[in-house]
Design an enzyme around this catalytic site. Structure first.
Site, short mmCIF file in Angstrom:
data_model
loop_
_atom_site.label_atom_id
_atom_site.label_comp_id
_atom_site.label_asym_id
_atom_site.label_seq_id
_atom_site.Cartn_x
_atom_site.Cartn_y
_atom_site.Cartn_z
N ARG A 53 0.80 -1.22 0.00
CA ARG A 53 0.00 0.00 0.00
C ARG A 53 0.83 1.27 0.00
O ARG A 53 0.56 2.20 -0.75
CB ARG A 53 -0.88 0.07 1.26
N THR A 54 1.84 1.32 0.86
CA THR A 54 2.54 2.59 1.01
C THR A 54 3.24 2.96 -0.29
O THR A 54 3.09 4.07 -0.80
CB THR A 54 3.54 2.51 2.18
N LYS A 83 26.26 -4.39 -1.95
CA LYS A 83 27.73 -4.32 -2.06
C LYS A 83 28.35 -3.66 -0.84
O LYS A 83 29.56 -3.49 -0.76
CB LYS A 83 28.12 -3.50 -3.30
N ARG A 104 11.72 3.82 2.81
CA ARG A 104 11.37 2.83 3.84
C ARG A 104 12.61 2.00 4.12
O ARG A 104 13.28 1.51 3.20
CB ARG A 104 10.24 1.92 3.37
N HIS A 132 5.95 5.81 11.22
CA HIS A 132 5.37 5.73 9.86
C HIS A 132 4.39 6.89 9.75
O HIS A 132 3.17 6.72 9.77
CB HIS A 132 4.67 4.38 9.72
C1 NCD Z 1 2.24 -1.00 8.10
C2 NCD Z 1 3.77 -0.90 8.15
O1 NCD Z 1 4.45 -1.15 7.16
O2 NCD Z 1 4.23 -0.53 9.22
N1 NCD Z 1 1.77 -1.25 6.80
C3 NCD Z 1 1.47 -0.16 6.02
O3 NCD Z 1 2.33 0.62 5.67
N2 NCD Z 1 0.19 0.03 5.70
C4 NCD Z 1 1.67 -1.94 9.10
C5 NCD Z 1 2.17 -3.35 9.13
O4 NCD Z 1 3.02 -3.75 8.34
O5 NCD Z 1 1.67 -4.07 9.99
#
Ligand code: NCD
Length: 308
Positions: A53-54, A83, A104, A132
């Site tokens: 999703r993100t 590397k 991320r 997040h």
């Molecule tokens: C979350 C994350 O990556 O922290 N997912 C997301 O971005 N919607 C929650 C999760 O992974 O549980």
């Protein structure tokens, strides 16, 4: 605001209301009427951890606003990190190819480290068990959208409070409001000291609850998240809170059930058809909140520096 690293940058209801308003405006536009403020801008998504999703909602948001993408979906395995390149070196280089970097990474604090060496805005899309922020902003927007207020709500945060970055970011935001929090987790996954101290310092009302069933009937909002097994190093054994067809009867008819997704077994699939289950709509809101945030960040950022 140059970077988005933490929801601590948003602890002001005026800023949050502005974000709600601009998101709502975008959400009400017909599909072909989106503004194109990102025309000519290139956004990099640099993802060292899995995401559905993100990353995809950010990429969709960039494209809808007229921007272009440089995308890595598995930077831990396919970038020069393999590397032995440091995150700092990678960011220095990518920041000369893109107008913003959505990052991320598995290490808490990595987005902040990146911001110290980047020439362009860094957006934290999850830094390990740290934060997040964009997820929490869309979560807050969703609460406001469904409950039409945030003050005076009784909000249950359930699941892996120790490792859940979405919950960490969300509780900072909720501390701005006059809410009552129920921190629902067995002792192995209770909220870390740093966050508990933060809540105390802001005088946010909260209680620690081990068993979900003991408080379900009180809640206006239940936000439940999966056990973050990838951060447990095999040591956790206690069962996590879960919502099932038997305990859901305890929840008020007008309550809402939220989950940042992915859902594993903390919410029974049969609950999806319950009208209180709004987690898929919550995920959809992610697109519009991220469009709104990108617009803000990039309107303040200078265009890619001219070649020297
Ligand atoms: C979350 C994350 O990556 O922290 N997912 C997301 O971005 N919607 C929650 C999760 O992974 O549980």
């Amino acid at each position: 605001m140059q970077h988005i690293l933490s929801t601590k940058q948003f602890l002001d209801t005026k800023i949050l209301n502005q974000l709600f308003n601009s998101t709502q405006k975008l959400q009400s536009l017909p599909l072909n009427k989106y503004p194109k403020p990102l025309k000519g801008r290139i956004i990099a998504t640099l993802f060292y951890e899995p995401s559905t999703r993100t990353r995809l909602s950010f990429e969709s948001a960039v494209l809808k606003l007229g921007g272009s993408l440089l995308s890595t979906e598995n930077a831990a395995a396919t970038s020069s990190a393999v590397k032995g390149e440091t995150l700092e070196d990678t960011i220095r280089v990518v920041s000369s190819y893109a107008d913003a970097i959505i990052l991320r990474h598995k290490d808490p604090g990595s987005a902040e480290r990146a911001s110290l060496v980047s020439d362009v805005p860094i957006i934290n899309a999850g830094d390990g068990s740290g934060e997040h922020p964009t997820q929490a902003l869309l979560d807050l927007y969703t609460i406001q959208q469904y409950k039409h207020k945030i003050d005076r709500l009784k909000i249950g945060l359930a699941g892996d409070l120790l490792h859940s970055r979405t919950l960490h970011s969300l509780l900072y935001l909720l501390s701005v409001y006059n809410v009552e929090l129920y921190l629902i987790a067995p002792s192995d996954y209770q909220l870390g000291k740093e966050y508990l101290e933060y809540l105390r310092s802001t005088k946010t009302k909260f209680q620690i609850i081990n068993n979900l069933d003991n408080c379900l009937e009180d809640l206006d909002v239940l936000y439940i998240n999966r056990l973050q097994m990838e951060r447990h190093l095999g040591k956790s054994k206690q069962p996590a809170p879960s919502l099932t067809t038997s305990n859901i009867g305890l929840l008020k008819p007008e309550a809402i059930i939220m989950n940042p997704l992915p859902r594993v077994d903390e919410i029974a699939v049969d609950i999806d058809k319950d009208r209180r289950a709004i987690y898929f709509a919550q995920a959809k809101n992610g697109l519009f909140v991220r469009m709104s945030l990108l617009q803000q960040v990039l309107s303040a950022a200078p265009r890619l520096q001219k070649q020297r």
